[in-house]
Design a protein around this motif. Structure first.
Motif, PDB file in Angstrom:
ATOM      1  N   ARG A   1       0.831  -1.250   0.166  1.00 34.88           N
ATOM      2  CA  ARG A   1      -0.013  -0.101   0.085  1.00 34.88           C
ATOM      3  C   ARG A   1       0.920   1.471   0.027  1.00 34.88           C
ATOM      4  NH1 ARG A   1      -4.853   1.154   4.139  1.00 34.88           N
ATOM      5  NH2 ARG A   1      -5.303   3.261   3.531  1.00 34.88           N
ATOM      6  N   LEU A   2       0.429   2.293  -0.982  1.00 27.23           N
ATOM      7  CA  LEU A   2       1.110   3.572  -0.762  1.00 27.23           C
ATOM      8  C   LEU A   2       0.007   4.424  -0.657  1.00 27.23           C
ATOM      9  CD1 LEU A   2       3.614   5.384  -1.418  1.00 27.23           C
ATOM     10  CD2 LEU A   2       2.689   5.464  -4.072  1.00 27.23           C
ATOM     11  N   GLN A   3       0.207   5.204   0.605  1.00 28.07           N
ATOM     12  CA  GLN A   3      -0.581   6.245   0.944  1.00 28.07           C
ATOM     13  C   GLN A   3      -0.287   7.440   0.370  1.00 28.07           C
ATOM     14  OE1 GLN A   3      -3.803   5.900   2.628  1.00 28.07           O
ATOM     15  NE2 GLN A   3      -3.758   8.207   2.216  1.00 28.07           N
ATOM     16  N   CYS A   4      -0.995   8.147  -0.335  1.00 25.76           N
ATOM     17  CA  CYS A   4      -0.565   9.530  -0.912  1.00 25.76           C
ATOM     18  C   CYS A   4      -0.885  10.534  -0.010  1.00 25.76           C
ATOM     19  CB  CYS A   4      -1.007   9.470  -2.110  1.00 25.76           C
ATOM     20  SG  CYS A   4      -0.601   8.639  -3.446  1.00 25.76           S
TER      21      CYS A   4
ATOM     22  N   LEU B   1      -6.101   2.049  -7.978  1.00 31.43           N
ATOM     23  CA  LEU B   1      -5.811   3.562  -7.311  1.00 31.43           C
ATOM     24  C   LEU B   1      -7.086   4.149  -6.908  1.00 31.43           C
ATOM     25  CD1 LEU B   1      -4.284   3.575 -10.461  1.00 31.43           C
ATOM     26  CD2 LEU B   1      -3.014   5.376  -9.475  1.00 31.43           C
ATOM     27  N   THR B   2      -7.018   4.753  -5.583  1.00 32.30           N
ATOM     28  CA  THR B   2      -8.207   5.444  -5.448  1.00 32.30           C
ATOM     29  C   THR B   2      -8.233   6.836  -5.164  1.00 32.30           C
ATOM     30  OG1 THR B   2      -7.825   5.563  -2.988  1.00 32.30           O
ATOM     31  CG2 THR B   2      -8.545   3.261  -3.741  1.00 32.30           C
ATOM     32  N   SER B   3      -9.549   7.399  -5.630  1.00 31.50           N
ATOM     33  CA  SER B   3      -9.491   9.204  -5.313  1.00 31.50           C
ATOM     34  C   SER B   3     -10.744   9.353  -4.847  1.00 31.50           C
ATOM     35  CB  SER B   3      -9.119   9.720  -6.879  1.00 31.50           C
ATOM     36  OG  SER B   3      -9.913  10.975  -7.018  1.00 31.50           O
ATOM     37  N   ASN B   4     -10.726  10.461  -3.836  1.00 30.32           N
ATOM     38  CA  ASN B   4     -11.805  10.925  -3.243  1.00 30.32           C
ATOM     39  C   ASN B   4     -12.226  12.300  -4.160  1.00 30.32           C
ATOM     40  OD1 ASN B   4     -12.423   9.422  -1.446  1.00 30.32           O
ATOM     41  ND2 ASN B   4     -11.010  10.306   0.001  1.00 30.32           N
ATOM     42  N   ASN B   5     -11.682  12.651  -5.568  1.00 25.53           N
ATOM     43  CA  ASN B   5     -11.985  13.621  -6.100  1.00 25.53           C
ATOM     44  C   ASN B   5     -11.776  14.987  -5.488  1.00 25.53           C
ATOM     45  OD1 ASN B   5     -12.691  13.807  -8.829  1.00 25.53           O
ATOM     46  ND2 ASN B   5     -14.578  12.856  -8.425  1.00 25.53           N
ATOM     47  N   ALA B   6     -10.340  14.942  -4.645  1.00 26.55           N
ATOM     48  CA  ALA B   6     -10.087  16.383  -4.129  1.00 26.55           C
ATOM     49  C   ALA B   6      -9.708  17.494  -5.174  1.00 26.55           C
ATOM     50  CB  ALA B   6      -9.098  16.348  -3.012  1.00 26.55           C
TER      51      ALA B   6
ATOM     52  N   GLU C   1       0.181  15.146   0.700  1.00 30.27           N
ATOM     53  CA  GLU C   1       0.871  16.426  -0.082  1.00 30.27           C
ATOM     54  C   GLU C   1       2.173  16.385   0.381  1.00 30.27           C
ATOM     55  OE1 GLU C   1      -1.002  19.929   1.151  1.00 30.27           O
ATOM     56  OE2 GLU C   1       0.066  20.818  -0.036  1.00 30.27           O
ATOM     57  N   GLY C   2       3.132  16.482  -0.715  1.00 23.96           N
ATOM     58  CA  GLY C   2       4.481  16.462  -0.296  1.00 23.96           C
ATOM     59  C   GLY C   2       5.161  14.903  -0.546  1.00 23.96           C
ATOM     60  N   LEU C   3       4.171  13.996  -0.944  1.00 24.48           N
ATOM     61  CA  LEU C   3       4.731  12.979  -1.107  1.00 24.48           C
ATOM     62  C   LEU C   3       5.760  12.875  -2.547  1.00 24.48           C
ATOM     63  CD1 LEU C   3       4.983   9.744  -0.851  1.00 24.48           C
ATOM     64  CD2 LEU C   3       3.071   9.614  -2.391  1.00 24.48           C
ATOM     65  N   ASP C   4       7.042  12.587  -2.454  1.00 21.00           N
ATOM     66  CA  ASP C   4       8.147  12.696  -3.390  1.00 21.00           C
ATOM     67  C   ASP C   4       8.511  11.262  -4.163  1.00 21.00           C
ATOM     68  OD1 ASP C   4       9.709  11.908  -1.465  1.00 21.00           O
ATOM     69  OD2 ASP C   4      10.610  13.976  -1.586  1.00 21.00           O
ATOM     70  N   GLU C   5       9.402  11.089  -4.916  1.00 18.45           N
ATOM     71  CA  GLU C   5       9.810   9.651  -5.367  1.00 18.45           C
ATOM     72  C   GLU C   5      10.540   8.898  -4.339  1.00 18.45           C
ATOM     73  OE1 GLU C   5      10.397  12.808  -8.781  1.00 18.45           O
ATOM     74  OE2 GLU C   5      11.800  11.367  -9.141  1.00 18.45           O
ATOM     75  N   GLY C   6      11.325   9.867  -3.451  1.00 16.50           N
ATOM     76  CA  GLY C   6      12.345   9.292  -2.631  1.00 16.50           C
ATOM     77  C   GLY C   6      11.339   8.416  -1.613  1.00 16.50           C
ATOM     78  N   LYS C   7      10.251   8.854  -1.461  1.00 15.28           N
ATOM     79  CA  LYS C   7       9.270   8.106  -0.413  1.00 15.28           C
ATOM     80  C   LYS C   7       8.447   6.956  -0.982  1.00 15.28           C
ATOM     81  CE  LYS C   7       9.236  12.203   2.556  1.00 15.28           C
ATOM     82  NZ  LYS C   7       8.699  13.611   2.350  1.00 15.28           N
ATOM     83  N   ALA C   8       8.265   6.957  -2.202  1.00 14.86           N
ATOM     84  CA  ALA C   8       7.449   6.232  -2.976  1.00 14.86           C
ATOM     85  C   ALA C   8       8.351   4.991  -3.721  1.00 14.86           C
ATOM     86  CB  ALA C   8       6.422   6.951  -4.099  1.00 14.86           C
ATOM     87  N   LEU C   9       9.446   5.530  -3.946  1.00 17.30           N
ATOM     88  CA  LEU C   9      10.120   4.553  -4.867  1.00 17.30           C
ATOM     89  C   LEU C   9      11.351   3.662  -4.115  1.00 17.30           C
ATOM     90  CD1 LEU C   9      10.090   3.463  -7.766  1.00 17.30           C
ATOM     91  CD2 LEU C   9      11.340   5.400  -8.333  1.00 17.30           C
ATOM     92  N   TYR C  10      12.324   4.475  -3.804  1.00 15.43           N
ATOM     93  CA  TYR C  10      13.351   3.928  -3.028  1.00 15.43           C
ATOM     94  C   TYR C  10      14.274   5.085  -2.569  1.00 15.43           C
ATOM     95  CZ  TYR C  10      16.424   5.441  -6.608  1.00 15.43           C
ATOM     96  OH  TYR C  10      17.089   6.195  -7.681  1.00 15.43           O
ATOM     97  N   GLU C  11      14.941   4.816  -1.427  1.00 13.85           N
ATOM     98  CA  GLU C  11      15.867   5.555  -1.049  1.00 13.85           C
ATOM     99  C   GLU C  11      17.204   5.004  -0.605  1.00 13.85           C
ATOM    100  OE1 GLU C  11      14.485   9.394   1.744  1.00 13.85           O
ATOM    101  OE2 GLU C  11      13.774   7.277   2.414  1.00 13.85           O
ATOM    102  N   TRP C  12      18.364   5.695  -0.605  1.00 13.48           N
ATOM    103  CA  TRP C  12      19.775   5.028  -0.182  1.00 13.48           C
ATOM    104  C   TRP C  12      19.603   5.346   1.240  1.00 13.48           C
ATOM    105  CZ3 TRP C  12      21.958   1.811  -3.246  1.00 13.48           C
ATOM    106  CH2 TRP C  12      22.083   2.215  -4.519  1.00 13.48           C
ATOM    107  N   LYS C  13      20.311   4.304   1.640  1.00 18.53           N
ATOM    108  CA  LYS C  13      20.514   4.469   3.191  1.00 18.53           C
ATOM    109  C   LYS C  13      21.655   5.011   3.601  1.00 18.53           C
ATOM    110  CE  LYS C  13      17.811  -0.145   3.933  1.00 18.53           C
ATOM    111  NZ  LYS C  13      18.430  -1.576   3.962  1.00 18.53           N
TER     112      LYS C  13
ATOM    113  N   ASP D   1      -3.369   4.631  -2.665  1.00 18.56           N
ATOM    114  CA  ASP D   1      -4.687   5.256  -1.945  1.00 18.56           C
ATOM    115  C   ASP D   1      -4.454   6.672  -1.922  1.00 18.56           C
ATOM    116  OD1 ASP D   1      -6.961   4.948  -0.829  1.00 18.56           O
ATOM    117  OD2 ASP D   1      -5.953   3.959   1.035  1.00 18.56           O
ATOM    118  N   GLU D   2      -5.595   7.259  -2.267  1.00 21.63           N
ATOM    119  CA  GLU D   2      -5.894   8.615  -2.347  1.00 21.63           C
ATOM    120  C   GLU D   2      -4.953   9.574  -3.074  1.00 21.63           C
ATOM    121  OE1 GLU D   2      -6.502  10.349   1.396  1.00 21.63           O
ATOM    122  OE2 GLU D   2      -8.080   8.731   2.016  1.00 21.63           O
ATOM    123  N   ILE D   3      -4.834   8.919  -4.283  1.00 13.95           N
ATOM    124  CA  ILE D   3      -3.756   9.538  -5.405  1.00 13.95           C
ATOM    125  C   ILE D   3      -3.972  11.206  -5.357  1.00 13.95           C
ATOM    126  CG2 ILE D   3      -5.380   8.738  -7.216  1.00 13.95           C
ATOM    127  CD1 ILE D   3      -1.562   9.359  -7.474  1.00 13.95           C
ATOM    128  N   ASP D   4      -5.468  11.639  -5.067  1.00 15.14           N
ATOM    129  CA  ASP D   4      -5.697  13.050  -5.501  1.00 15.14           C
ATOM    130  C   ASP D   4      -4.987  13.904  -4.422  1.00 15.14           C
ATOM    131  OD1 ASP D   4      -7.323  11.472  -3.818  1.00 15.14           O
ATOM    132  OD2 ASP D   4      -8.748  13.091  -3.773  1.00 15.14           O
TER     133      ASP D   4
END
Lengths: 302, 469
Positions: free
Chosen positions: A64-67, A186-191, A69-81, A146-149
């Motif tokens: 699950r990826l909860q979206c 993907l889910t959206s609440n239409n914000a 505001e401010g979510l970026d690729e680093g938090k969604a895809l991968y990060e270097w430790k 979740d909540e891509i909007d």
């Protein structure tokens, strides 16, 4: 995965999720065509639940990826430790010293270190976030975004790329291709309006408040101890309240909460006093409350 | 079937539903997966692949019904049209077919079995053969019906009928029974002809709808607001709602965290502790985009009545979209209607603003007085975040324009936008004082048609709030 629309419907039912014909059809199509499903609809009609149930009935793990505001690729895809990398360099300082001790020149030393670079930029130091986990997973998964909007449009554009190729490139490691195409929901609440590109990629499913008969089924299924008469009365009342032009009409999750609380209160029928005292389970805004209270006799009338 | 789906997509596009080629391909793929067995499932499959906006669903629904007939319902209807099924006669005929191994024309068989769906398909393919897509006018219905009927070999049916009758006679049926069977078959043939005509009429309806739809939209968009009839006003409502939605969307796209700006030392230092005090990740202080604060002032005098209806509609929607909107109306006195707009549904709110607000509706409009009164009562509440949206024709009935009032307001706020429902050629002519007010406004726009309102809204969204002026 599924052989027919009816099978989808039946298996959802077995997993205690009432999926209407439309929902089942779209899920079936998604599984056959390998397309993501974009689910829109008011809050609390079971959008997220659909994805969870889908994972359950297909026996796939849910990622699950909860979206937000401010979510970026680093938090969604991968990060270097970074911290771990730093720690390892500290610990290995001596070994590194040995490695370059007899280097005749600076450029030579640099190239020797460069030769070891892969040791630090390897999977060991990569922390995969939901999207990368879904792509790397050895077994097929269900990916819920979740909540891509809530995320920014830029993120959406990035997501589009991932969803169309199911591959991700990590500059230091190269391109990682999905072993199995995940089932994406993907889910959206239409914000906000989603971009055309994303919508084009997805199968579109609009889940609205269920018709009375379906809602009755849902209540019976989720609150099995409810008396039959009460269940009917709850559905009828909720339907009427939804028709009242409220700021936030009660959703399925609210009617379930209401039904549960009525059962806890040991109610057999809906009487005005009882409804009045439990109304906050159903209607969440002060103004809406007033409105419903004012029309209580109409709501309860048969 | 693919052909039919593509035609259907073409019509959706003509009705301004945006469908990309990849979506069209998806629709074809989905229909192959699903098959045509169940109409509702088929419809869902098409909807899921083609319709991605809630507002297009209605259009989809309507066109779908014109294209993909409910064959089951149609079949039922046809059964009725074919006349009552006479089980005895039918049984006799079946028996005959089985015994004699009759070689019948395909169509005769269809008629005998009374399969509505298959008949419809046969007629449809007949239509394709005779170029039904050229159908334009009602007068052509007869012609095309005949052409389609000619397409089927009706004489073969006659022959089949004669053969059947001959066989039955040979079996020694009495004349009364024979006549009844003859009649039964004739009725079916007649019903089939009727079906052809109905098919052509439906096709015409589909075409007419397509043309009409396009026409209404074009005409409406360019018609001056004051010339609209009540009916058109109702249609416009959807347009305005769409506009409001557009504004909302554009504003909801919140600013992405900026790449430059001041460093947020607290967060940066905290994060650097992970890396032994080295600031590996820099955090920037987040700039909050200000929420638009909007004050709308609308002229509701008789001269601009129809236009104000729209403007009020727009105001109402705006107020619904944004939390910080205050709305005012005036003729010469000015009154706040924010509260009413918040409580009443749109229709009632507009009626109320046009009749029930706390202003005298019977005097002539006086912009100067209204502005000076606004200055007296509201000036303190204005600030640099406020945008003022003025809607009116600036026809001041030769009263004092009091342009100083608007200047004073301008000094306090972020900007003033004036939308004038009168054509630019009229500004400054007669009692119009638009030129006196214009210098105090940041943007003055003619707003006579719905298309222009659309432009203005786009403009506002892009240049006004998004650039963060």
């Amino acid at each position: 995965m599924f052989q027919s629309v009816d099978e989808v419907q039946q298996r959802f039912r077995d997993a205690r999720y009432i999926a209407g014909r439309r929902i089942s059809t779209v899920v079936y199509l998604a599984s056959r065509m390998g397309r993501p499903v974009l689910i829109e609809g008011p809050a609390g009609v079971g959008k997220t639940e659909l994805a969870k149930t889908l994972a359950e009935i297909t026996g796939r793990p849910l990622i699950r990826l909860q979206c937000y505001e401010g979510l970026d690729e680093g938090k969604a895809l991968y990060e270097w430790k970074y911290a771990k990398q730093l720690l390892y360099t500290q610990l290995l300082r001596e070994r590194i010293g040995e490695l370059i001790a007899d280097a005749p020149s600076l450029p030579e030393a640099v190239s020797r270190i460069a030769g070891q670079e892969d040791a630090f930029f390897s999977h060991r130091f990569l922390s995969p976030r939901p999207l990368l986990s879904a792509i790397e997973a050895p077994d097929p998964v269900v990916l819920l975004i979740d909540e891509i909007d809530k995320a920014e449009p830029e993120f959406e554009a990035f997501l589009l790329e991932v969803l169309s190729d199911f591959q991700v490139s990590v500059p230091e490691l190269g391109t990682i291709r999905a072993r199995h195409i995940p089932l994406v929901v993907l889910t959206s609440n239409n914000a906000r309006e989603l971009s055309d590109g994303l919508k084009r990629r997805c199968l579109h499913l609009f889940i609205d408040f269920p018709p009375p008969a379906e809602e009755l089924q849902i209540i019976r299924l989720k609150v099995p101890e409810i008396p039959e008469r009460l269940a009917h009365a709850v559905v009828a009342a909720v339907q009427k309240i939804r028709g009242m032009d409220l700021r936030k009409p009660p959703s399925v999750s609210e009617s379930l909460d209401w039904a549960r609380s009525l059962v806890i209160l040991n109610a057999q029928v809906l009487d005005p006093a009882l409804v009045e005292s439990t109304l906050t389970m159903l209607v969440k805004y002060e103004k809406d409350l007033e409105r419903v209270r004012g029309a209580l006799d109409k709501v309860l009338a048969d | 079937m693919d052909q039919r789906i593509l035609e259907f997509i073409g019509d959706l596009r003509r009705a301004e539903v945006r469908i990309s080629p990849s979506e069209a391909l998806d629709a074809l793929a989905a229909s192959t997966e699903i098959g045509l067995g169940d109409r509702d499932t088929f419809k869902t499959a098409l909807a899921a692949t083609l319709v991605k906006e809630a507002r297009d669903r209605e259009t989809f629904e309507r066109i779908f019904n014109l294209y993909f007939l409910d064959l089951q319902a149609l079949g039922e209807g046809l059964k009725k049209a074919l006349g009552p099924e006479d089980p005895r006669v039918q049984g006799l005929l079946d028996q005959l077919m089985a015994e004699e191994g009759l070689e019948l024309d395909e169509l005769t068989e269809l008629l005998m079995r009374g399969e509505g769906a298959e008949m419809e398909m046969a007629i449809r393919s007949g239509g394709r053969n005779v170029g039904l897509e050229r159908l334009m006018y009602f007068l052509q219905v007869g012609y095309f019906s005949r052409r389609i009927a000619d397409n089927f070999d009706l004489s073969a049916i006659e022959r089949d009928f004669a053969e059947i009758m001959a066989l039955l006679e040979a079996k020694g049926l009495d004349p009364g029974q024979l006549a009844r069977i003859r009649n039964y078959l004739e009725l079916r043939l007649e019903a089939f002809r009727r079906m052809i005509r109905q098919h052509v009429e439906r096709e015409l309806e589909r075409r007419a709808w397509r043309q009409g739809e396009k026409l209404t939209r074009e005409v409406l968009a360019d018609k001056p607001l004051f010339a609209l009839t009540a009916d058109e006003v109702a249609q416009m409502k959807t347009v305005v709602a769409r506009l409001a939605r557009k504004i909302k969307d554009a504003l909801a796209l919140r600013q992405r965290q900026e790449q430059r700006g001041r460093i947020d030392t607290r967060r940066t230092t905290r994060k650097s502790l992970q890396y032994g005090g080295i600031p590996m990740e820099i955090f920037l202080r987040r700039r909050h985009r200000e929420k638009p604060k909007l004050i709308t002032i609308c002229d509701v005098s008789d001269s601009v009545r129809n236009a104000s209806r729209f403007m009020l509609q727009l105001l109402w929607s705006l107020q619904e979209c944004f939390s910080r909107v205050r709305s005012f109306v005036f003729v010469s006195e000015i009154a706040e209607v924010t509260q009413a707009f918040n409580t009443y549904p749109v229709e009632r709110a507009i009626e109320w603003a046009l009749k029930g607000a706390n202003v005298d509706y019977h005097c002539r409009s006086d912009f100067g007085y209204a502005f000076s009164q606004f200055v007296r009562t509201e000036l303190d509440g204005l600030d640099r975040k406020t945008t003022i949206l003025l809607l009116g024709d600036a026809r001041n009935n030769y009263n004092d324009a009091q342009a100083w009032a608007l200047r004073m307001i301008r000094e306090r706020v972020k900007g003033i936008i004036w939308l004038n429902p009168e054509g630019q050629w009229g500004w400054g002519v007669g009692d119009s004082v638009m030129p006196l007010y214009a210098p105090s406004c940041d943007l003055v726009r003619e707003c006579r048609t719905i298309a222009q309102i659309g432009d203005v809204v786009d403009n506002l969204v892009h240049h006004w709030w998004r650039r963060g002026r």
